[in-house]
Design an enzyme around this catalytic site. Sequence first.
Site, PDB file in Angstrom:
ATOM      1  N   LYS A 184     -12.757  -8.825  -8.220  1.00  0.00           N
ATOM      2  CA  LYS A 184     -13.562  -8.552  -6.459  1.00  0.00           C
ATOM      3  C   LYS A 184     -15.219  -9.822  -6.980  1.00  0.00           C
ATOM      4  O   LYS A 184     -15.522  -9.372  -7.444  1.00  0.00           O
ATOM      5  CB  LYS A 184     -13.299  -7.842  -5.871  1.00  0.00           C
ATOM      6  N   LYS A 194       1.047  -1.530  -0.333  1.00  0.00           N
ATOM      7  CA  LYS A 194       0.288  -0.058  -0.423  1.00  0.00           C
ATOM      8  C   LYS A 194       1.173   1.387   0.458  1.00  0.00           C
ATOM      9  O   LYS A 194       1.656   1.343   0.591  1.00  0.00           O
ATOM     10  CB  LYS A 194      -0.807  -0.027   1.402  1.00  0.00           C
TER      11      LYS A 194
END
Length: 342
Positions: free
Chosen positions: A225, A113
């Site tokens: 997803k 991240k």
Amino acid sequence: MSGEPVPLPPLSELRDGAVVVSLPMRVRFRGITAREVMLLRGPAGFGEFAPFPEYADAEAASWLRSAIEAAWLGPPAPLRALVPVNATVPAVEAARVPEILSRFPGAETAKVKVAERGQSLAEDLARVAAVRAQIEHVRVDANGGWGLGEAEEALLALSSDGPLQYAEQPCASVPELVELRRRLADHAAASGRARVRIAADESIRRAEDPMRVVRAGGADVAVVKVAPLGGMRALLRLAAQLAGHGVPVVVSSALDSAVGMGAGLAAAAALPQLEYACGLGTGGLFEADVAAPRAMVDGALPASAVVPDPELLAGLLASPERTRWWVARLERCHGLLSADAE
């Protein structure tokens, strides 16, 4: 298989098999320290309804369709038993990277991240360097946190000491992604270094037209997803479309419990091609989950069904107030799906 329609059970049937849990997290992720999910029980097993609280009902309804598919239809036919996964490194200080990576034994790929609000590029560089010291393949995820100029500067800096597998959603808008890809191609041509590839996440899962970013030339890779797309079979249909444009997919999680992760692994196991490690190892971010953790072997997880542990569920129940909130949300989203079916 992929054309099998998802049923819409009566609301009363959904409510009867619903339970809401709150999963404590080891580190802050997406700005939260506990993840609430509603589990639904149906004739084929369990499904997970867990759109993030800030999502509007129209968007959340796709997550309900996904949960119903899992609990009433079950998974599509698998083509592989094991799914390679990446390690996920939150926006922690570089000193914590070894601790985080220890939860992903055998992983050869890590997603890091970056572009966390309140943090600097120097912190991102230090975190990525700490990951490179242990992991061969590194990808970064900015969650649309950079502007165009910031993204260009950051990705050139982050790839200066070694290649990035790709950069996930460096900018928020499709036009920015298109222009960033062009600029990075120019830099690569001038320097002789490999171009940083761009992966689209939010531009696919939160878009009315998931193919728009690909048709515009804004993505080399698509992060997909299950829940936001409406289920495992919907993901497989989109992956087939993307393959027709030469764009591979990476199946990732939406900070799912073990139940939701099972749906992601089942979808990945059913893909004809699986070029990249999937982002389906985030169970290690939870202090406790609804089922015992899957054993990661050589960086891969088994694509087997998950049955929640009743004792674990009992210890993770959300408060009565939060349960009422989720039931009300279930009712509203069911109403939207019912209207769509008419």
